[in-house]
Design a protein around this motif. Structure first.
Motif, mmCIF file in Angstrom:
data_model
loop_
_atom_site.group_PDB
_atom_site.id
_atom_site.type_symbol
_atom_site.label_atom_id
_atom_site.label_comp_id
_atom_site.label_asym_id
_atom_site.label_seq_id
_atom_site.Cartn_x
_atom_site.Cartn_y
_atom_site.Cartn_z
ATOM 1 N N HIS A 254 0.882 -1.169 0.000
ATOM 2 C CA HIS A 254 0.000 0.000 0.000
ATOM 3 C C HIS A 254 0.917 1.215 0.000
ATOM 4 O O HIS A 254 1.672 1.433 0.964
ATOM 5 N N GLU A 255 0.860 2.028 -1.052
ATOM 6 C CA GLU A 255 1.912 3.027 -1.242
ATOM 7 C C GLU A 255 1.437 4.286 -1.938
ATOM 8 O O GLU A 255 0.327 4.362 -2.482
ATOM 9 N N TYR A 256 2.326 5.268 -1.917
ATOM 10 C CA TYR A 256 2.279 6.467 -2.752
ATOM 11 C C TYR A 256 3.612 6.454 -3.489
ATOM 12 O O TYR A 256 4.671 6.619 -2.866
ATOM 13 N N ALA A 257 3.595 6.199 -4.784
ATOM 14 C CA ALA A 257 4.806 5.834 -5.519
ATOM 15 C C ALA A 257 5.925 6.868 -5.432
ATOM 16 O O ALA A 257 7.110 6.518 -5.492
ATOM 17 N N ALA A 258 5.584 8.147 -5.289
ATOM 18 C CA ALA A 258 6.609 9.191 -5.251
ATOM 19 C C ALA A 258 7.309 9.285 -3.905
ATOM 20 O O ALA A 258 8.288 10.023 -3.757
ATOM 21 N N SER A 259 6.831 8.544 -2.931
ATOM 22 C CA SER A 259 7.429 8.554 -1.600
ATOM 23 C C SER A 259 8.691 7.694 -1.571
ATOM 24 O O SER A 259 8.679 6.535 -1.997
ATOM 25 N N GLY A 260 9.754 8.232 -1.015
ATOM 26 C CA GLY A 260 10.973 7.452 -0.854
ATOM 27 C C GLY A 260 10.792 6.297 0.104
ATOM 28 O O GLY A 260 11.395 5.236 -0.063
ATOM 29 N N ASN A 261 9.961 6.475 1.114
ATOM 30 C CA ASN A 261 9.708 5.384 2.062
ATOM 31 C C ASN A 261 9.023 4.215 1.383
ATOM 32 O O ASN A 261 9.279 3.053 1.711
ATOM 33 N N CYS A 262 8.145 4.506 0.430
ATOM 34 C CA CYS A 262 7.501 3.439 -0.329
ATOM 35 C C CYS A 262 8.482 2.839 -1.337
ATOM 36 O O CYS A 262 8.523 1.618 -1.534
ATOM 37 N N TYR A 263 9.266 3.701 -1.946
ATOM 38 C CA TYR A 263 10.236 3.246 -2.956
ATOM 39 C C TYR A 263 11.249 2.270 -2.386
ATOM 40 O O TYR A 263 11.630 1.294 -3.038
ATOM 41 N N LYS A 264 11.705 2.496 -1.161
ATOM 42 C CA LYS A 264 12.728 1.600 -0.613
ATOM 43 C C LYS A 264 12.221 0.159 -0.507
ATOM 44 O O LYS A 264 12.995 -0.786 -0.650
ATOM 45 N N ILE A 265 10.919 0.005 -0.286
ATOM 46 C CA ILE A 265 10.345 -1.342 -0.238
ATOM 47 C C ILE A 265 10.320 -1.948 -1.636
ATOM 48 O O ILE A 265 10.680 -3.115 -1.828
ATOM 49 N N ILE B 182 0.833 -8.775 4.242
ATOM 50 C CA ILE B 182 1.242 -10.158 4.040
ATOM 51 C C ILE B 182 0.071 -11.037 4.443
ATOM 52 O O ILE B 182 -0.212 -11.214 5.628
ATOM 53 N N GLY B 183 -0.660 -11.524 3.444
ATOM 54 C CA GLY B 183 -1.887 -12.256 3.750
ATOM 55 C C GLY B 183 -2.890 -11.333 4.415
ATOM 56 O O GLY B 183 -3.252 -10.294 3.862
ATOM 57 N N ASP B 184 -3.318 -11.688 5.612
ATOM 58 C CA ASP B 184 -4.264 -10.831 6.330
ATOM 59 C C ASP B 184 -3.570 -10.006 7.409
ATOM 60 O O ASP B 184 -4.226 -9.438 8.279
ATOM 61 N N LYS B 185 -2.229 -9.933 7.347
ATOM 62 C CA LYS B 185 -1.466 -9.140 8.309
ATOM 63 C C LYS B 185 -0.931 -7.885 7.628
ATOM 64 O O LYS B 185 -0.577 -7.906 6.451
ATOM 65 N N PHE B 186 -0.856 -6.796 8.401
ATOM 66 C CA PHE B 186 -0.436 -5.512 7.859
ATOM 67 C C PHE B 186 0.786 -5.009 8.636
ATOM 68 O O PHE B 186 0.745 -4.917 9.863
ATOM 69 N N LEU B 187 1.848 -4.694 7.905
ATOM 70 C CA LEU B 187 3.103 -4.263 8.518
ATOM 71 C C LEU B 187 3.421 -2.831 8.107
ATOM 72 O O LEU B 187 3.909 -2.581 7.005
ATOM 73 N N PRO B 188 3.144 -1.843 8.975
ATOM 74 C CA PRO B 188 3.508 -0.454 8.669
ATOM 75 C C PRO B 188 5.014 -0.238 8.888
ATOM 76 O O PRO B 188 5.702 -1.095 9.424
ATOM 77 N N GLU B 189 5.459 0.940 8.496
ATOM 78 C CA GLU B 189 6.835 1.416 8.637
ATOM 79 C C GLU B 189 7.739 0.787 7.578
ATOM 80 O O GLU B 189 7.894 -0.428 7.492
ATOM 81 N N SER B 190 8.358 1.660 6.794
ATOM 82 C CA SER B 190 9.117 1.235 5.618
ATOM 83 C C SER B 190 10.272 0.302 5.944
ATOM 84 O O SER B 190 10.471 -0.723 5.273
ATOM 85 N N ASN B 191 11.046 0.626 6.959
ATOM 86 C CA ASN B 191 12.223 -0.188 7.238
ATOM 87 C C ASN B 191 11.849 -1.552 7.806
ATOM 88 O O ASN B 191 12.555 -2.543 7.580
ATOM 89 N N ALA B 192 10.730 -1.631 8.518
ATOM 90 C CA ALA B 192 10.251 -2.927 8.992
ATOM 91 C C ALA B 192 9.827 -3.787 7.812
ATOM 92 O O ALA B 192 10.115 -4.998 7.770
ATOM 93 N N ALA B 193 9.162 -3.188 6.835
ATOM 94 C CA ALA B 193 8.740 -3.926 5.646
ATOM 95 C C ALA B 193 9.944 -4.401 4.846
ATOM 96 O O ALA B 193 9.962 -5.545 4.353
ATOM 97 N N CYS B 194 10.955 -3.549 4.718
ATOM 98 C CA CYS B 194 12.182 -3.960 4.023
ATOM 99 C C CYS B 194 12.819 -5.154 4.729
ATOM 100 O O CYS B 194 13.288 -6.100 4.081
ATOM 101 N N PHE B 195 12.843 -5.104 6.043
ATOM 102 C CA PHE B 195 13.454 -6.199 6.794
ATOM 103 C C PHE B 195 12.675 -7.492 6.613
ATOM 104 O O PHE B 195 13.267 -8.570 6.485
ATOM 105 N N TRP B 196 11.359 -7.408 6.582
ATOM 106 C CA TRP B 196 10.556 -8.620 6.372
ATOM 107 C C TRP B 196 10.906 -9.262 5.038
ATOM 108 O O TRP B 196 11.072 -10.477 4.932
ATOM 109 N N LEU B 197 11.042 -8.442 3.996
ATOM 110 C CA LEU B 197 11.371 -8.959 2.673
ATOM 111 C C LEU B 197 12.773 -9.565 2.623
ATOM 112 O O LEU B 197 12.998 -10.587 1.976
ATOM 113 N N ALA B 198 13.711 -8.929 3.317
ATOM 114 C CA ALA B 198 15.122 -9.286 3.159
ATOM 115 C C ALA B 198 15.670 -10.226 4.219
ATOM 116 O O ALA B 198 16.797 -10.712 4.082
ATOM 117 N N ASP B 199 14.913 -10.490 5.249
ATOM 118 C CA ASP B 199 15.411 -11.347 6.332
ATOM 119 C C ASP B 199 15.875 -12.693 5.771
ATOM 120 O O ASP B 199 15.155 -13.360 5.038
#
Length: 207
Positions: free
Chosen positions: A8-19, A62-79
């Motif tokens: 869930h994003e706003y494409a011009a946002s850097g926080n969204c872009y990092k994900i 992720i499924g029916d779970k929602f993870l806010p905060e850009s760096n937390a989302a990046c970590f979930w993807l990259a762990d």
């Protein structure tokens, strides 16, 4: 592969872009759902009830779970991948840079970009206008710290790209959008930006 995560994003946002960049570098497929933050689409009762009660994006679903905060989302993807160091200290050092990005860098470099490019200087409140020189000074200090640190190394942590680089690249490479910063003043940062952009799988913010 299980159901794709939804960004869930706003494409011009850097926080969204990092994900998006993290996912691209890992060849991890995600779906994207765009919201107009200027029009208040993240403040609707439906969004607040179903996606993020804090009324902000990005949120990685992720499924029916929602993870806010850009760096937390990046970590979930990259762990568990090469973007997260295996060494205990290096992993903590990566987090240090990611915390620093949200506390020292983003509130100044990114906020000025948003104010000048989306709100417009003429539309700033008196409080925002008074904060411009403060944020300009703090943003320049953040870029100078990065420049000095990167003068003697290729990456922020260890010998390769990590989430620390992705987190800081997102708003650093568009720092000039505010009109207050010139990346030419930071040659170490410029060289680092080029290295990030040379990584296999890299995607630009507008992609």
């Amino acid at each position: 592969m299980s159901e794709r995560p939804i960004l869930h994003e706003y494409a011009a946002s850097g926080n969204c872009y990092k994900i998006r960049l993290t996912a691209a570098l890992l060849a991890y497929p995600i779906e994207r759902r765009e919201y107009d933050i200027i029009a208040g689409e993240t403040r609707t009762p439906a969004f607040l009830a179903k996606v993020n009660p804090n009324g902000r994006i990005p949120v990685l679903q992720i499924g029916d779970k929602f993870l806010p905060e850009s760096n937390a989302a990046c970590f979930w993807l990259a762990d568990g991948t090469h973007l997260v160091p295996h060494d205990r200290f290096a992993r903590a050092d990566m987090l240090h840079w990611m915390f620093w990005e949200q506390y020292n860098h983003e509130p100044n470099v990114a906020t000025l970009r948003f104010w000048m490019k989306w709100i417009g200087e003429a539309n700033l409140s008196d409080v925002q206008r008074a904060l411009v020189p403060v944020k300009q000074e703090a943003g320049a200090a953040a870029l100078a710290l990065m420049d000095e640190y990167l003068a003697g190394r290729d990456w922020l942590v260890g010998a390769g790209l990590t989430l620390a680089d992705i987190a800081l690249y997102a708003y650093t490479h568009v720092a000039e959008d505010s009109g207050f910063f010139a990346l030419a003043d930071y040659p170490g940062v410029q060289a680092w930006i080029a290295r990030v952009e040379g990584e296999p799988g890299f995607v630009a913010m507008g992609d």
